[in-house]
Design a protein around this motif. Structure first.
Motif, PDB file in Angstrom:
ATOM      1  N   TYR A  92       0.661  -1.035  -0.364  1.00 23.15           N
ATOM      2  CA  TYR A  92       0.089   0.149   0.273  1.00 23.15           C
ATOM      3  C   TYR A  92       1.069   1.130  -0.348  1.00 23.15           C
ATOM      4  O   TYR A  92       1.871   1.063   0.727  1.00 23.15           O
ATOM      5  CB  TYR A  92      -1.250  -0.427   1.360  1.00 23.15           C
ATOM      6  N   VAL A  93       0.270   2.422  -0.716  1.00 24.63           N
ATOM      7  CA  VAL A  93       1.051   3.684  -0.163  1.00 24.63           C
ATOM      8  C   VAL A  93       0.799   4.558   0.528  1.00 24.63           C
ATOM      9  O   VAL A  93      -0.436   4.686   1.012  1.00 24.63           O
ATOM     10  CB  VAL A  93       0.570   4.910  -1.762  1.00 24.63           C
ATOM     11  N   THR A 122       1.678   8.184   2.089  1.00 18.27           N
ATOM     12  CA  THR A 122       1.341   9.091   1.330  1.00 18.27           C
ATOM     13  C   THR A 122       1.655  10.460   2.825  1.00 18.27           C
ATOM     14  O   THR A 122       1.111  10.444   3.672  1.00 18.27           O
ATOM     15  CB  THR A 122       0.657   9.889   0.755  1.00 18.27           C
ATOM     16  N   THR A 182       6.589   9.978  -0.911  1.00 19.66           N
ATOM     17  CA  THR A 182       5.423   8.722  -1.080  1.00 19.66           C
ATOM     18  C   THR A 182       6.587   7.802  -0.638  1.00 19.66           C
ATOM     19  O   THR A 182       7.373   7.155  -1.011  1.00 19.66           O
ATOM     20  CB  THR A 182       4.924   8.807  -2.186  1.00 19.66           C
ATOM     21  N   ASP A 235       5.921   2.995  -0.479  1.00 19.56           N
ATOM     22  CA  ASP A 235       4.897   1.677  -0.845  1.00 19.56           C
ATOM     23  C   ASP A 235       5.772   0.888   0.666  1.00 19.56           C
ATOM     24  O   ASP A 235       6.757   0.495   0.283  1.00 19.56           O
ATOM     25  CB  ASP A 235       5.312   0.782  -2.445  1.00 19.56           C
ATOM     26  N   ASP A 286      -5.188  -0.483   3.279  1.00 15.23           N
ATOM     27  CA  ASP A 286      -5.357   0.229   2.887  1.00 15.23           C
ATOM     28  C   ASP A 286      -4.004   1.756   2.975  1.00 15.23           C
ATOM     29  O   ASP A 286      -3.192   1.344   3.636  1.00 15.23           O
ATOM     30  CB  ASP A 286      -6.351   1.614   3.242  1.00 15.23           C
ATOM     31  N   ASN A 287      -4.369   2.058   1.920  1.00 12.65           N
ATOM     32  CA  ASN A 287      -2.674   3.529   1.768  1.00 12.65           C
ATOM     33  C   ASN A 287      -3.361   4.223   2.738  1.00 12.65           C
ATOM     34  O   ASN A 287      -4.606   4.600   3.623  1.00 12.65           O
ATOM     35  CB  ASN A 287      -3.582   3.728   0.445  1.00 12.65           C
ATOM     36  N   THR A 303      -2.593   8.148   4.453  1.00 16.34           N
ATOM     37  CA  THR A 303      -1.504   9.672   4.183  1.00 16.34           C
ATOM     38  C   THR A 303      -2.006  10.600   5.625  1.00 16.34           C
ATOM     39  O   THR A 303      -2.480  10.185   6.091  1.00 16.34           O
ATOM     40  CB  THR A 303      -2.811  10.122   3.088  1.00 16.34           C
TER      41      THR A 303
END
Length: 281
Positions: free
Chosen positions: A85-86, A88, A100, A102, A133-134, A136
């Motif tokens: 997932y990313v 950020t 960012t 991974d 999940d990503n 942020t």
């Protein structure tokens, strides 16, 4: 010997379809068990269809195990790969940049916020464990305040006025007018500058003022009796100027005395002629 029956006889032999064991194993990349194995008896020639179970944070290399059952037990292995997932991180002003990366599910992350002169991030380190999940994260930078100190002293180091202190934002300009002190002049009338990323201390020194003392010597008719006396005297310093002697004249002040105030001083000394009585025989 058998005896042939009196009529023909037909015998039917029925073949039942054999069932074979189908096994589906679910494992992680390191071959540890990811989920309980699926087992079922499946008849030969029958099509089988087994959906791989959902496992949070992982994806099976085969979503559906399907095929036609052969004449033997069959084992199929489904491997679950870890999802990525990313992460950020948005850095606000004055950085105005984005980080960012991974990160695999279940893996810890630790990202140190950039060091910006004069500012403090509301999160020094962004850390956590990656979920399914990503992610942020917003990191905001708060401008630092530093202490401004202005010391007011006389030349001998004694306090001339109350010390000024203030809390000033980094990179903000400041302007502090030095207070008035009777009889003295500061070496810096206004302390100005731009606040650095540290506390700031400024020393303002007050020098004593000097004022002109003038003593004029005149006769009663206003003409000059002797050259004027002039000198510069520091504020609050006592002065004493003896009046010069002029034969046959009497000054109205023998000595000009006083303590210098905050303005020039002019004193007029008037000489009056002394009337001499005649000497009798």
């Amino acid at each position: 010997e058998g005896t042939m029956p009196a009529q023909a006889k037909t015998v039917t032999v029925t073949y039942d379809t054999n069932a074979y064991l189908l096994t589906v194993d679910y494992v992680y990349p390191d071959n540890t068990v990811a989920y309980a194995s699926h087992t079922a008896d499946v008849k030969y020639g029958t099509t089988y269809y087994v959906e791989s179970p959902a496992i949070t944070g992982y994806t099976p290399n085969t979503a559906v195990v399907t095929g036609t059952m052969p004449a033997q037990a069959t084992t199929v292995t489904v491997t679950y790969d870890t999802n990525t997932y990313v992460l950020t991180i948005n850095y606000g002003t004055p950085v105005s940049d984005t980080y960012t990366a991974d990160v695999k599910y279940g893996v810890e992350y630790n990202v140190t916020s950039p060091d910006i002169t004069g500012y403090t991030p509301d999160q020094t380190v962004v850390s956590g464990t990656m979920g399914a999940d990503n992610v942020t994260v917003d990191v905001n930078y708060i401008i630092n305040k530093y202490k401004l100190t202005v010391n007011y002293n006389f030349v001998d180091g004694a306090p001339a006025a109350t010390t000024y202190t203030d809390s000033v934002n980094y990179n903000e300009t400041y302007s502090v007018t030095s207070p008035a002190v009777t009889g003295y002049t500061p070496n810096t009338a206004v302390v100005t500058g731009t606040m650095p990323a540290q506390d700031k201390s400024v020393d303002v020194v007050y020098n004593v003022n000097s004022y002109d003392l003038t003593v004029n010597y005149k006769y009663a008719d206003g003409t000059t009796a002797a050259p004027a006396h002039t000198e510069s005297v520091n504020y609050n310093v006592s002065y004493s100027v003896p009046t010069p002697f002029i034969d046959t004249y009497m000054p109205d002040v023998d000595t000009v005395k006083g303590t210098m105030d905050t303005a020039a001083v002019t004193v007029d000394v008037t000489f009056k002629q002394v009337v001499m009585n005649p000497v009798s025989d």
